[in-house]
Design a protein around this motif. Structure first.
Motif, PDB file in Angstrom:
ATOM      1  N   ILE A   1       0.843  -1.200   0.000  1.00 30.62           N
ATOM      2  CA  ILE A   1       0.000   0.000   0.000  1.00 30.62           C
ATOM      3  C   ILE A   1       0.876   1.247   0.000  1.00 30.62           C
ATOM      4  O   ILE A   1       0.635   2.198  -0.751  1.00 30.62           O
ATOM      5  CB  ILE A   1      -0.939  -0.003   1.210  1.00 30.62           C
ATOM      6  CG1 ILE A   1      -1.825  -1.255   1.144  1.00 30.62           C
ATOM      7  CG2 ILE A   1      -1.785   1.245   1.256  1.00 30.62           C
ATOM      8  CD1 ILE A   1      -2.611  -1.492   2.392  1.00 30.62           C
ATOM      9  N   ALA A   2       1.912   1.208   0.813  1.00 26.16           N
ATOM     10  CA  ALA A   2       2.797   2.368   0.882  1.00 26.16           C
ATOM     11  C   ALA A   2       3.383   2.647  -0.492  1.00 26.16           C
ATOM     12  O   ALA A   2       3.450   3.804  -0.934  1.00 26.16           O
ATOM     13  CB  ALA A   2       3.903   2.116   1.889  1.00 26.16           C
ATOM     14  N   GLY A   3       3.804   1.610  -1.161  1.00 25.05           N
ATOM     15  CA  GLY A   3       4.364   1.780  -2.503  1.00 25.05           C
ATOM     16  C   GLY A   3       3.370   2.450  -3.425  1.00 25.05           C
ATOM     17  O   GLY A   3       3.702   3.372  -4.183  1.00 25.05           O
ATOM     18  N   LEU A   4       2.129   2.012  -3.348  1.00 23.39           N
ATOM     19  CA  LEU A   4       1.107   2.596  -4.212  1.00 23.39           C
ATOM     20  C   LEU A   4       0.887   4.064  -3.864  1.00 23.39           C
ATOM     21  O   LEU A   4       0.775   4.912  -4.763  1.00 23.39           O
ATOM     22  CB  LEU A   4      -0.202   1.814  -4.078  1.00 23.39           C
ATOM     23  CG  LEU A   4      -0.184   0.418  -4.699  1.00 23.39           C
ATOM     24  CD1 LEU A   4      -1.486  -0.303  -4.387  1.00 23.39           C
ATOM     25  CD2 LEU A   4       0.003   0.514  -6.206  1.00 23.39           C
ATOM     26  N   VAL A   5       0.830   4.375  -2.584  1.00 19.43           N
ATOM     27  CA  VAL A   5       0.584   5.765  -2.172  1.00 19.43           C
ATOM     28  C   VAL A   5       1.687   6.676  -2.698  1.00 19.43           C
ATOM     29  O   VAL A   5       1.436   7.720  -3.317  1.00 19.43           O
ATOM     30  CB  VAL A   5       0.478   5.854  -0.635  1.00 19.43           C
ATOM     31  CG1 VAL A   5       0.505   7.300  -0.175  1.00 19.43           C
ATOM     32  CG2 VAL A   5      -0.783   5.159  -0.162  1.00 19.43           C
ATOM     33  N   VAL A   6       2.925   6.238  -2.508  1.00 16.26           N
ATOM     34  CA  VAL A   6       4.047   7.053  -2.985  1.00 16.26           C
ATOM     35  C   VAL A   6       4.006   7.179  -4.501  1.00 16.26           C
ATOM     36  O   VAL A   6       4.216   8.255  -5.069  1.00 16.26           O
ATOM     37  CB  VAL A   6       5.378   6.440  -2.500  1.00 16.26           C
ATOM     38  CG1 VAL A   6       6.558   7.144  -3.150  1.00 16.26           C
ATOM     39  CG2 VAL A   6       5.476   6.538  -0.992  1.00 16.26           C
ATOM     40  N   ALA A   7       3.706   6.067  -5.149  1.00 18.43           N
ATOM     41  CA  ALA A   7       3.658   6.098  -6.610  1.00 18.43           C
ATOM     42  C   ALA A   7       2.585   7.059  -7.091  1.00 18.43           C
ATOM     43  O   ALA A   7       2.799   7.820  -8.044  1.00 18.43           O
ATOM     44  CB  ALA A   7       3.392   4.694  -7.147  1.00 18.43           C
ATOM     45  N   ILE A   8       1.441   7.061  -6.413  1.00 18.88           N
ATOM     46  CA  ILE A   8       0.372   7.985  -6.822  1.00 18.88           C
ATOM     47  C   ILE A   8       0.868   9.422  -6.704  1.00 18.88           C
ATOM     48  O   ILE A   8       0.668  10.242  -7.619  1.00 18.88           O
ATOM     49  CB  ILE A   8      -0.878   7.773  -5.946  1.00 18.88           C
ATOM     50  CG1 ILE A   8      -1.509   6.422  -6.251  1.00 18.88           C
ATOM     51  CG2 ILE A   8      -1.893   8.878  -6.186  1.00 18.88           C
ATOM     52  CD1 ILE A   8      -2.529   5.984  -5.216  1.00 18.88           C
ATOM     53  N   ALA A   9       1.541   9.719  -5.595  1.00 15.70           N
ATOM     54  CA  ALA A   9       2.032  11.076  -5.407  1.00 15.70           C
ATOM     55  C   ALA A   9       2.981  11.462  -6.540  1.00 15.70           C
ATOM     56  O   ALA A   9       2.936  12.583  -7.062  1.00 15.70           O
ATOM     57  CB  ALA A   9       2.731  11.183  -4.055  1.00 15.70           C
ATOM     58  N   LEU A  10       3.820  10.523  -6.939  1.00 18.72           N
ATOM     59  CA  LEU A  10       4.775  10.826  -8.003  1.00 18.72           C
ATOM     60  C   LEU A  10       4.076  10.984  -9.349  1.00 18.72           C
ATOM     61  O   LEU A  10       4.402  11.873 -10.134  1.00 18.72           O
ATOM     62  CB  LEU A  10       5.823   9.715  -8.080  1.00 18.72           C
ATOM     63  CG  LEU A  10       6.779   9.665  -6.878  1.00 18.72           C
ATOM     64  CD1 LEU A  10       7.678   8.462  -6.948  1.00 18.72           C
ATOM     65  CD2 LEU A  10       7.610  10.941  -6.817  1.00 18.72           C
ATOM     66  N   ILE A  11       3.093  10.121  -9.574  1.00 14.92           N
ATOM     67  CA  ILE A  11       2.354  10.232 -10.840  1.00 14.92           C
ATOM     68  C   ILE A  11       1.725  11.605 -10.954  1.00 14.92           C
ATOM     69  O   ILE A  11       1.718  12.222 -12.027  1.00 14.92           O
ATOM     70  CB  ILE A  11       1.257   9.153 -10.931  1.00 14.92           C
ATOM     71  CG1 ILE A  11       1.868   7.776 -11.057  1.00 14.92           C
ATOM     72  CG2 ILE A  11       0.347   9.416 -12.103  1.00 14.92           C
ATOM     73  CD1 ILE A  11       0.831   6.681 -11.053  1.00 14.92           C
ATOM     74  N   MET A  12       1.197  12.065  -9.809  1.00 14.32           N
ATOM     75  CA  MET A  12       0.522  13.367  -9.837  1.00 14.32           C
ATOM     76  C   MET A  12       1.475  14.464 -10.310  1.00 14.32           C
ATOM     77  O   MET A  12       1.066  15.406 -10.973  1.00 14.32           O
ATOM     78  CB  MET A  12      -0.033  13.715  -8.444  1.00 14.32           C
ATOM     79  CG  MET A  12      -1.207  12.851  -8.025  1.00 14.32           C
ATOM     80  SD  MET A  12      -2.468  12.705  -9.281  1.00 14.32           S
ATOM     81  CE  MET A  12      -3.124  14.364  -9.266  1.00 14.32           C
TER      82      MET A  12
END
Lengths: 487, 956
Positions: B821-832
């Protein structure tokens, strides 16, 4: 330092790898071949092909060398018994011959990629796992490994619209059926509490089948029926057979059919033997529907590959007659049927692959006109195959049918056997048309010279077809041992 | 194994004859003859035994599992037929030597002929029903080959195929029938079966077995309505017609009826089927024969008629009927084979078989003509010849038979049949051989060499001998009939020319007088006949075949359209149907589990879910709307997880949902905006109906499963999560500990999948696909590619999001969260960042290569697993301990957290890599010159800082 835990951690021992040695050798070898192909590029196709054939021959030898008794490993997920070995031999023969027949064809089409032999090897591993599956998980793993490789193989001719369409259709419908199978497996697991075939048998044997488990059975059966292309899950077969390059079709019609049928038999006989009455209805229905449709729809086909597709549907129906019996004799019948069917199919496709004039691949029945004059060997082999598929004695195909019918009659399914026989009449008439076209019609120009492997396959197939009635005992004995190992 | 040798000697001959042809035609014929003769001699060695009433049985194991053994037996019936087969066979071999032209491939002819002979002997002598079937079909096959022997004749090819289709099809029915018969009798040994008539007739399988066996017999013996193939088989060379299609093969059906007579006959159903079929065949065949102009066609229909007579006699079900039928078999074989060979002689010598072009042959070819005339007289049933005897006996038997309570029916029709046969026989004699000589014939006729008329003479000798001294046939007839009837006592009959004044005599006289009158009045009769409708069997057969082909094509054309939707629809419909059957058969008591109370949020959520799903169905043409709506579905599913007390699952679901939606949005940019429906409204409604039913079914199943208590492994995990894995977040413990091996495999797969996306999209950047992409780009865009509020918001959020990510990562082992989940959260932030500030801006600032992140993640996870080896534990064994960190408090540090770090890095890397590649595709496509439109780039992209881009991109 490891802290003391309240409950000892489960420590798993390394499972015995011996029973799965052929699969392991194939898998490791496939990786080596990938590397060879990746490093040497497209030039390596011939080498990789030869390597793949060699690898599968080694696996075949290992299967033969395996100890005779039943061995189980991977915590019951993998079974190596006589039944599995019987089908592994068939699968390997199918794959090896299909691969042997394809190289020349692909080279002429300019699509001789090194991936093809590797994909065949991967599919073969998948099939061998399917054959040896001892639980639903192993079953699914093998099935998907085989299917995924097959989807790619179907569309290996990327620049050909028919081939890519075939691949796509196969993939979409295959995924649908895999989904059904998984869903069914989850229901079976949910209602029996186990995925192992043995466990399912025990669970259903004591408490009887709950409606939920039967639902699971229905879905699993649907998934398996798709893989063996039994009616009404057969729709993909004619399109994929016609669309895929012919060597690929030859492969699809041979090895995966063996594996899928093995899977069906093992699943029904190993996991659900206590509820024969429940699944027998399903098997009888799809068997009859397949026989009737396979026979009926073969009429009016002009494309040989499509015709072979319908023939395979019909033949699967006949083999299922044996399974419907649900007895040891029935299983033996299925085994004999599939073995004979394999040889016939490979022989038939060798003939179809030999049809090429001026570099153009020919696939129509009308292209066979008068072949007898220019290629008596090809005409003879194909005629024998076709008559054998129609079930005309004393060719091998007759004994295949005879045995499953006998088993069905003994199991009290006389009417099923009778309908199946009678339904095969219209198809038989149509097969005769091929013989007539080959022997009596006016010949056109001769075909291009045939590559040696095709001739070899034709000879072997014809000899088997004609001689089987004299020396049937070895196959019958092997099938008997295999059938006994299942129960 | 002397009996088996009788069967296989001709087979050997079949192999040798084609080899002998290189030493000349005589050698070839001699080889064939020698094989037959040897078999004949062997057969005769059984003569004393058989006529002493012995039954010799010999058996060799073959496939015992199958109940198959090479079992042969010779009794009176088998001996009788085998003698006919070999005796006439020898004559035919001699005859054919002279009949075949120089250019005909003789080796092949004898090979086929002997193959047939072998098969026919197999039928007569085998003692195993299954072996019997093999030989049965072999006769069909060899007959096929022989009919099509002259490949240049189209009628030969059609006739061959029709004959094989009818007899082969009948053979398949016979297979089924034999299986049932064997099952009913409990044995496949024929000699046993025929002794178990009572058991068989009491079995419920009796009727289906009988019907199937009769189909086999009727097709083979050309009984109405399967009679049509025989005349078309006349395209075969005449020796073949004489041998197969009159003397032997067509009698296989009669043999079958006779062989199984004790097992099957004597019941009402037997009588009511067999007798009428035989009777009708006899009359119709004879009638058609009168008006045929081709000698062979005339003889063919006459054969049909005679076979009908034998069938009828066997159908009577009386011992006397059997005796007469056997007598007729013998007589018919002699005179009809002689007549066929005579027809061959005429064809050979005069160059035509058309009766209208012949006449007066008696003066041109006296020997052959006299022989033919005697045989024809026998066929007509004139006294002092053998045909008369059996016909007389048949009429006598007919008088005593009544069917359906009508006493005159059978005798009248039998007389009619006899009358017609007199007519065609006399017509053949008069118009063919007698009558005035013609001016010219296609060839000038003269007597053939003795090799051709010799065999005829031998047969005619028999005809006359039996006719004059009937008792010489007595022993044969008696022994054969006893074998058929399986008894030692025969009914009274007398073989004599004169029986006194009996009804049969009157019937015979009537037949002869009226028949002769018919021939005298032939011309006017023929005109009348021409005016009648002629149902042409071949045309009907062809039409039937055409109709079946059309039907099959129609069905396959309609179901095999190539439409994927249709296929999928059929699959789902089938499974729904089967599921429905299973549902209706099984019990469906409600589940025992206690229901959860329902609350308002849940109702609202389900309502939204249903509404959204419904809208998707109608709004799916717009891909964007579809995507948005399906993401709503995903969100509600995660809420549902929350409802069922699975917060960790809910968290995972939400983050996965967000990432996939974003990636799909990016990908959507490369696709057309709308996907137009491709199928008709009706088809879509049909699919909709299937979908609704299937959906209801699945919903019901879900309901049924959830309302039941099922034992699952949940308890195990709940109990062992804390003590075994040191965490209270069970999902996380499962992921990193219990099933750590799985997770390890999965992150590797995930990494490979990302690499695959990378590699595959890479090819989209080149060549034609890049150009297509460029054309597909939407031309209308918002004026501001990077809206300021969004840019600011994302940049502010980034550090916060990363902090949240770290927090979730750290607490993951005990609270909802974890590396995934943490990986996904960070990835979302980067995608943004990429979305808001643009690809170039973000890529220029990205410090970490996603490839490296994936690799590092997998390595760390692997290293953690290997680490446990140092403690003597298996791969991936985890351990944990507690540490006190100031401010944060008690922190648990498990080795699993290192593993989780690997998961974290892999997930971030994978998402970024996929994103990176999709953006690159768009970026690249964007820069390709697009046809002039309203859109202008806000700044010169070429001048923008270049990012890592392989050189090959320029090729596009």
């Amino acid at each position: 330092m490891l802290p003391e835990s309240a409950v000892p951690l489960p420590v798993f021992p390394v499972p015995a790898l011996g029973p799965a040695l052929p699969e392991i050798v194939l898998a490791a070898g496939a990786l080596v071949l990938v590397l060879v192909g990746a490093i040497r590029g497209e030039r390596s196709t011939a080498l990789v092909s030869a390597g793949a054939i060699g690898l599968m021959l080694v696996a075949l030898a290992l299967v033969f060398l395996a100890p005779a008794e039943t061995q189980t490993t991977f915590f019951g997920a993998f079974v190596s018994d006589a039944f599995a070995r019987f089908f592994k031999v068939l699968v390997l023969i199918g794959s090896i011959v299909a691969l042997m027949m394809s190289h020349d064809h692909f080279r002429r089409l300019g699509i001789d990629r090194f991936e093809y032999p590797i994909l065949i090897v991967l599919a073969t591993i998948g099939m061998m796992v399917m054959v040896s599956a001892g639980d639903l998980i192993a079953l699914y793993m093998g099935l998907e490994l085989q299917s995924l490789a097959a989807y790619v193989i179907a569309s290996i001719h990327r620049d050909d619209a028919r081939s890519t369409e075939a691949g796509l259709k196969y993939f979409v419908l295959g995924a649908l059926s895999s989904g059904l199978l998984l869903y069914g497996a989850s229901l079976v697991y949910g209602f029996t509490g186990t995925v192992s075939f043995e466990g399912i048998q025990l669970a259903l044997g004591t408490g009887g089948a709950s409606t939920g488990a039967i639902f699971g059975l229905v879905f699993v059966a649907a998934g398996v029926a798709f893989k063996i292309s039994a009616v009404p899950f057969h729709m993909w077969t004619p399109d994929v057979y016609e669309g895929a390059p012919t060597p690929v079709t030859a492969f699809f019609a041979s090895a995966p059919k063996m594996a899928a049928m093995a899977l069906a038999v093992r699943l029904f006989m190993d996991a659900f033997p206590t509820i024969v009455d429940e699944w027998r209805q399903i098997v009888i229905f799809i068997s009859l529907a397949s026989v009737i449709l396979g026979s009926f729809a073969a009429i009016g086909q002009t494309n040989l590959k499509r015709l072979m597709a319908y023939s395979s549907i019909g033949n699967v129906g006949f083999a299922l007659v044996g399974l419907a019996a649900g007895t040891e004799a029935g299983v033996q019948g299925v085994l004999i049927y599939m073995a004979i069917y394999l040889v016939l199919t490979l022989g038939g496709f060798a003939c179809i692959l030999g049809m090429r004039r001026g570099g153009v691949v020919l696939e129509d029945i009308s292209d066979l006109a008068g072949v007898y004059k220019n290629h008596p060997g090809l005409a003879f082999c194909l005629a024998a195959v076709v008559l054998s598929l129609a079930g005309i004695p004393p060719l091998a195909g007759f004994f295949a049918k005879l045995y499953v019918f006998l088993a069905a009659v003994e199991a009290g399914l006389a009417i099923l056997a009778v309908i199946a026989v009678v339904a095969s009449v219209p198809g038989a008439y149509y097969y005769l048309r091929i013989v007539k076209v080959m022997y009596f019609d006016e010949p056109v120009a001769p075909y291009d010279p045939m590559p040696a492997p095709l001739g070899g396959v034709m000879v072997v197939s014809s000899v088997f077809n004609l001689i089987f009635w004299l020396v049937p005992a070895p196959l019958f004995a092997a099938a008997l041992i295999a059938a006994q190992s299942l129960s | 194994m002397s009996i088996a040798l009788i069967v296989f000697l001709p087979l050997l001959g079949a192999l040798l004859a084609p080899l002998a042809i290189r030493y000349g035609r005589n050698a070839c014929a001699a080889t064939a003859g020698a094989a037959s003769l040897a078999a004949f001699a062997l057969l005769m060695s059984h003569l004393p035994g058989v006529y002493a009433g012995e039954v010799v049985r010999q058996e060799a194991a073959w496939i015992p599992q199958l109940g198959l053994s090479f079992a042969f037996f010779v009794d009176g019936l088998g001996f009788f037929f085998a003698t006919l087969i070999l005796g006439i066979g020898l004559l035919i071999i001699v005859y054919a030597r002279y009949y075949l032209a120089r250019q005909d491939p003789m080796g092949r002819f004898y090979a086929y002929l002997l193959l047939f002979q072998s098969a026919m002997l197999g039928i007569a002598l085998s003692d195993n029903a299954l072996i019997f079937l093999v030989f049965w079909e072999m006769t069909s096959l060899s007959s096929f080959l022989l009919i099509g022997y002259w490949r240049h004749l189209p009628e030969g090819r059609q006739g061959a195929r029709m004959a094989l289709a009818v007899t082969g099809g009948g053979g398949l029915a016979l297979i089924a029938g034999m299986l049932l018969l064997g099952e009913a009798a409990g044995t496949y040994a024929i000699s046993e079966i025929i002794q178990r008539g009572e058991i068989i007739q009491a079995s419920p399988l009796y009727v289906p077995a009988l019907l199937l066996i009769l189909v086999g017999a009727f097709t083979k013996s050309a009984q109405f309505p399967f009679h049509f193939w025989l005349p078309h088989a006349m395209a075969a060379p005449t020796p073949v017609s004489a041998y197969l299609h009159s003397a032997t093969m067509v009698k296989a059906g009669v043999f079958l009826l006779a062989r199984f007579w004790p097992a099957l006959a004597g019941t009402d159903i037997w009588f009511l089927i067999v007798t009428p079929v035989g009777l009708v065949t006899m009359v119709i065949g004879a009638f058609i024969a009168i008006f045929k102009h081709d000698l062979k066609a005339l003889l063919a229909y006459s054969t049909v008629s005679n076979l009908g007579m034998m069938t009828m006699l066997l159908g009577f079900g009386t011992p006397l009927g059997v005796v007469i039928a056997m007598f007729q078999v013998l007589n018919h074989a002699t005179f009809k084979a002689a007549l066929f060979m005579s027809a061959g002689i005429v064809d050979h010598e005069a160059g035509t078989r058309d009766i209208r072009k012949l006449g007066g042959l008696i003066r041109l070819m006296p020997i052959a003509s006299v022989l033919a005339l005697i045989a024809a007289a026998s066929m007509a049933g004139l006294p002092l010849l053998n045909g008369f005897l059996s016909k007389e006996m048949m009429l006598e038997a007919a008088v005593h038979t009544e069917i359906a309570g009508i006493p005159y029916l059978v005798p009248t029709l039998a007389t009619l049949g006899a009358l017609f046969s007199v007519a065609y026989s006399l017509r053949l004699a008069w118009f063919g051989y007698l009558g005035p000589t013609r001016e010219s014939y296609p060839h000038h006729p003269h007597d053939p060499p003795a090799g051709m008329w010799g065999p005829v003479a031998l047969l005619v000798g028999l005809v006359v001998a039996i006719g004059l001294v009937p008792p010489i046939a007595g022993p044969v007839l008696a022994r054969t009939s006893m074998a058929v009837l399986q008894t030692d006592t025969l009914p009274y009959y007398s073989l004599a020319i004169w029986h006194g004044v009996t009804p049969a005599l009157f019937m015979s006289i009537t037949a002869i007088v009226v028949g002769a009158t018919m021939v005298a009045l032939y011309r006017s009769l023929s005109t009348a006949h021409a005016a009648l409708p002629h149902p042409e069997a071949k045309a009907m057969f062809d039409r039937t075949i055409a109709a079946i082909v059309a039907l099959a094509r129609g069905v396959t054309g309609r179901t095999q359209t190539g439409s994927l939707q249709l296929y999928a629809g059929i699959i789902v419909a089938a499974i729904v149907a089967v599921g429905l059957v299973a549902f209706l058969q099984g019990g469906h008591a409600p589940g025992a589990r206690e229901m959860l109370p329902v609350n308002t949020p849940a109702i609202v959520a389900w309502a939204v879910l249903i509404a959204v799903s419904g809208v998707v169905v109608f709004a799916h043409v717009s891909r964007l709307i579809t995507l948005v709506l399906t993401s709503v579905v995903g969100l509600i599913v995660s809420v549902a997880f929350l409802q069922f007390s699975a917060p960790d699952l809910a968290l995972t679901q939400i983050s996965v949902e967000v990432v996939t939606t974003i990636l799909l949005l990016l990908a959507l940019n490369l696709l057309p905006r709308r996907s137009e429906p491709e199928r008709s409204a009706a088809a879509r409604w049909g699919s909709g109906a299937i979908a609704v039913v299937a959906g209801l079914g699945v919903a019901y199943l879900a309901y049924a499963v959830m309302t039941r208590d099922v034992s699952s492994i949940s308890e195990y995990h709940v109990a062992l999560s804390k003590p075994g894995g040191g965490g209270t977040n069970i999902v996380n413990v499962i992921l990193v500990d219990f099933r750590g091996f799985d997770t390890f495999g999965e992150i590797i797969v995930l990494g490979i999948a990302a690499l695959a996306i990378f590699a595959m999209l890479d090819s989209a950047l080149r060549g034609a696909s890049a150009r297509r992409l460029a054309e597909m780009l939407p031309s209308r865009r918002s004026g501001d590619a990077h809206p300021m509020p969004l840019v600011v918001a994302t940049r502010v959020i980034l550090p916060l999001a990363i902090t949240v990510g770290v927090f979730i990562f750290l607490r993951g082992h005990n609270q909802p969260g974890g590396g995934f989940i943490a990986g996904l959260v960070v990835a979302i932030a980067l995608i943004m960042q990429y979305i808001a500030s643009g690809y170039d801006w973000a890529a220029a600032r990205a410090r970490y290569n996603p490839h490296a992140m994936i690799g590092a993640g997998v390595l760390i996870a692997g290293a953690t697993g290997l680490g446990s080896f140092f403690f003597g534990a298996p791969f991936l064994t985890s351990s944990y301990d507690y540490f006190h960190i100031p401010l944060v408090g008690e922190v648990e540090l498990a080795t699993a957290i290192a593993f989780d770090l690997g998961v974290f890095l892999t997930v971030v890397g994978v998402v970024l890599l996929a994103l990176f590649q999709i953006s690159r595709v768009e970026h690249k496509a964007d820069r390709t010159p697009v046809p002039a439109g309203p859109y202008e780039p806000p700044y010169d992209r070429q001048a923008a800082p270049r990012v890592v881009e392989p050189a090959r991109d320029k090729e596009a």
